[in-house]
Scaffold this motif. Structure first.
Motif, mmCIF file in Angstrom:
data_model
loop_
_atom_site.group_PDB
_atom_site.id
_atom_site.type_symbol
_atom_site.label_atom_id
_atom_site.label_comp_id
_atom_site.label_asym_id
_atom_site.label_seq_id
_atom_site.Cartn_x
_atom_site.Cartn_y
_atom_site.Cartn_z
ATOM 1 N N SER A 160 0.820 -1.207 0.000
ATOM 2 C CA SER A 160 0.000 0.000 0.000
ATOM 3 C C SER A 160 0.857 1.261 0.000
ATOM 4 O O SER A 160 0.540 2.245 -0.675
ATOM 5 C CB SER A 160 -0.917 -0.005 1.231
ATOM 6 O OG SER A 160 -1.608 1.220 1.350
ATOM 7 N N THR A 161 1.966 1.221 0.739
ATOM 8 C CA THR A 161 2.810 2.405 0.867
ATOM 9 C C THR A 161 3.761 2.577 -0.302
ATOM 10 O O THR A 161 3.902 3.681 -0.842
ATOM 11 C CB THR A 161 3.622 2.334 2.175
ATOM 12 O OG1 THR A 161 2.715 2.238 3.278
ATOM 13 C CG2 THR A 161 4.485 3.579 2.357
ATOM 14 N N LEU A 162 4.415 1.490 -0.725
ATOM 15 C CA LEU A 162 5.496 1.584 -1.705
ATOM 16 C C LEU A 162 5.164 1.038 -3.084
ATOM 17 O O LEU A 162 5.962 1.160 -4.002
ATOM 18 C CB LEU A 162 6.743 0.874 -1.173
ATOM 19 C CG LEU A 162 7.329 1.458 0.117
ATOM 20 C CD1 LEU A 162 8.510 0.635 0.587
ATOM 21 C CD2 LEU A 162 7.747 2.902 -0.105
ATOM 22 N N GLY A 163 3.996 0.414 -3.226
ATOM 23 C CA GLY A 163 3.593 -0.050 -4.543
ATOM 24 C C GLY A 163 4.256 -1.328 -4.988
ATOM 25 O O GLY A 163 4.213 -1.672 -6.175
ATOM 26 N N THR A 164 4.885 -2.031 -4.078
ATOM 27 C CA THR A 164 5.512 -3.305 -4.399
ATOM 28 C C THR A 164 5.556 -4.143 -3.134
ATOM 29 O O THR A 164 5.236 -3.658 -2.046
ATOM 30 C CB THR A 164 6.939 -3.103 -4.964
ATOM 31 O OG1 THR A 164 7.431 -4.333 -5.471
ATOM 32 C CG2 THR A 164 7.875 -2.553 -3.914
ATOM 33 N N THR A 165 5.932 -5.405 -3.251
ATOM 34 C CA THR A 165 5.985 -6.277 -2.084
ATOM 35 C C THR A 165 7.391 -6.274 -1.483
ATOM 36 O O THR A 165 8.373 -5.944 -2.179
ATOM 37 C CB THR A 165 5.612 -7.713 -2.458
ATOM 38 O OG1 THR A 165 6.628 -8.243 -3.332
ATOM 39 C CG2 THR A 165 4.257 -7.753 -3.168
ATOM 40 N N PRO A 166 7.537 -6.665 -0.223
ATOM 41 C CA PRO A 166 8.877 -6.747 0.372
ATOM 42 C C PRO A 166 9.802 -7.693 -0.399
ATOM 43 O O PRO A 166 10.993 -7.411 -0.541
ATOM 44 C CB PRO A 166 8.605 -7.266 1.785
ATOM 45 C CG PRO A 166 7.200 -6.849 2.087
ATOM 46 C CD PRO A 166 6.483 -6.939 0.772
ATOM 47 N N ALA A 167 9.267 -8.797 -0.891
ATOM 48 C CA ALA A 167 10.100 -9.755 -1.610
ATOM 49 C C ALA A 167 10.665 -9.149 -2.891
ATOM 50 O O ALA A 167 11.856 -9.282 -3.190
ATOM 51 C CB ALA A 167 9.299 -11.019 -1.932
ATOM 52 N N ILE A 168 9.809 -8.466 -3.654
ATOM 53 C CA ILE A 168 10.285 -7.830 -4.894
ATOM 54 C C ILE A 168 11.257 -6.703 -4.588
ATOM 55 O O ILE A 168 12.290 -6.549 -5.239
ATOM 56 C CB ILE A 168 9.086 -7.314 -5.716
ATOM 57 C CG1 ILE A 168 8.239 -8.504 -6.211
ATOM 58 C CG2 ILE A 168 9.559 -6.465 -6.878
ATOM 59 C CD1 ILE A 168 6.964 -8.080 -6.931
ATOM 60 N N PHE A 169 10.942 -5.919 -3.564
ATOM 61 C CA PHE A 169 11.807 -4.810 -3.184
ATOM 62 C C PHE A 169 13.205 -5.312 -2.821
ATOM 63 O O PHE A 169 14.213 -4.742 -3.261
ATOM 64 C CB PHE A 169 11.185 -4.085 -1.989
ATOM 65 C CG PHE A 169 11.969 -2.895 -1.505
ATOM 66 C CD1 PHE A 169 11.771 -1.640 -2.050
ATOM 67 C CD2 PHE A 169 12.913 -3.030 -0.492
ATOM 68 C CE1 PHE A 169 12.485 -0.541 -1.604
ATOM 69 C CE2 PHE A 169 13.634 -1.941 -0.038
ATOM 70 C CZ PHE A 169 13.425 -0.696 -0.595
ATOM 71 N N SER A 170 13.290 -6.370 -2.037
ATOM 72 C CA SER A 170 14.607 -6.859 -1.600
ATOM 73 C C SER A 170 15.396 -7.441 -2.765
ATOM 74 O O SER A 170 16.621 -7.342 -2.796
ATOM 75 C CB SER A 170 14.424 -7.913 -0.496
ATOM 76 O OG SER A 170 13.667 -9.009 -0.956
ATOM 77 N N ARG A 171 14.720 -8.022 -3.741
ATOM 78 C CA ARG A 171 15.431 -8.568 -4.903
ATOM 79 C C ARG A 171 15.996 -7.473 -5.777
ATOM 80 O O ARG A 171 17.023 -7.651 -6.421
ATOM 81 C CB ARG A 171 14.504 -9.455 -5.733
ATOM 82 C CG ARG A 171 14.173 -10.796 -5.088
ATOM 83 C CD ARG A 171 13.674 -11.791 -6.121
ATOM 84 N NE ARG A 171 12.470 -11.359 -6.777
ATOM 85 C CZ ARG A 171 11.245 -11.650 -6.361
ATOM 86 N NH1 ARG A 171 11.071 -12.370 -5.253
ATOM 87 N NH2 ARG A 171 10.181 -11.248 -7.018
ATOM 88 N N ARG A 172 15.304 -6.327 -5.816
ATOM 89 C CA ARG A 172 15.734 -5.259 -6.714
ATOM 90 C C ARG A 172 16.641 -4.240 -6.036
ATOM 91 O O ARG A 172 17.077 -3.303 -6.673
ATOM 92 C CB ARG A 172 14.496 -4.549 -7.293
ATOM 93 C CG ARG A 172 13.703 -5.461 -8.214
ATOM 94 C CD ARG A 172 12.483 -4.769 -8.766
ATOM 95 N NE ARG A 172 11.791 -5.600 -9.749
ATOM 96 C CZ ARG A 172 10.644 -5.270 -10.319
ATOM 97 N NH1 ARG A 172 10.068 -4.105 -10.019
ATOM 98 N NH2 ARG A 172 10.056 -6.056 -11.187
#
Length: 259
Positions: free
Chosen positions: A247-259
């Motif tokens: 909701s806040t960042l527009g992506t999931t924690p898993a995707i965020f950590s991979r990128r």
């Protein structure tokens, strides 16, 4: 919801995080950061509410968002997303007395500010240029300080709101109720929530969620798994973190950590 996102923590003093992203449809809900946010729009435009006042961020200027002040954000152009680069800088990067001034006028105009932020991002692209990035952050501080006039705070209930905010910060990872906070602060529950929301422009629970998402994001950048980040940020479980992170960042924690 997101085409491109890249985030990292560089070994540069005062720089907590760097974020490069392109969003097609994502709209940020109201949230806060514990850091100074330096926003550079590369494509498109972003309209945002800062402390209940509307503003516009465009490629023509640098936007400063102060710590602890709620803001949201969305594309200002129908059917068009936006691309941005963001620096998250230490809370002490600018003096606390400048927070109200930046809240009133968050747009930092001038070719010098724009070129300085552009140069910082260019330097951050190569670890060998960390010294240049550090010098740029200090130069940007001088530019901002030279254009800011400290404003005075006049809200009569601001001290009570600040005491609640300090409590929420100190007990960010704990679970407690507004009733418990009100009893400790000697205030009525409804009055406490109203004072906090009026003073800071965000409800206490939204403030806590934003701070926890910030913490989780930093932990992910250090290599923590989403489950570990959830546990160490005060979320009930990974699913709870994922819901608020998306909701806040527009992506999931898993995707965020991979990128």
């Amino acid at each position: 919801m997101v085409d491109v996102i890249r985030a990292w923590h560089p070994a540069v003093p005062q720089v907590q995080e760097v974020l490069h992203a392109r969003f097609d449809h994502h709209a940020y809900p109201a949230h806060t950061h514990d850091s100074w946010t330096v926003l550079l729009i590369d494509d498109g435009a972003v309209t945002y509410d800062l402390d209940r006042h509307d503003h516009l961020a465009t490629p023509a200027a640098v936007t400063l968002l102060p710590p602890q002040v709620p803001h949201d954000g969305r594309s200002a152009l129908p059917e068009q997303g936006f691309r941005k680069r963001v620096l998250y800088l230490d809370p002490g990067w600018l003096p606390p007395a400048t927070i109200n001034a930046v809240t009133d006028s968050p747009t930092l105009l001038g070719a010098d500010a724009l070129s300085t932020v552009t140069d910082i991002h260019a330097a951050l692209a190569d670890p060998a240029d960390a010294f240049a990035a550090e010098c740029g952050v200090l130069a940007l501080r001088e530019i901002a300080n030279s254009r800011l006039v400290p404003a005075t705070e006049t809200a009569p209930d601001a001290p009570l709101a600040r005491r609640l905010r300090e409590m929420l910060d100190d007990r960010l990872l704990e679970s407690f109720t507004i009733a418990e906070a009100a009893a400790e602060l000697g205030a009525h529950r409804s009055h406490l929530v109203r004072v906090f929301t009026t003073t800071f422009g965000i409800a206490p629970h939204r403030y806590v969620i934003g701070r926890r998402v910030d913490r989780a994001r930093r932990l992910l950048l250090t290599g923590r798994s989403p489950a570990e980040a959830a546990a160490e940020s005060g979320f009930h479980d990974q699913a709870h973190l994922t819901r608020h992170f998306r909701s806040t960042l527009g992506t999931t924690p898993a995707i965020f950590s991979r990128r």
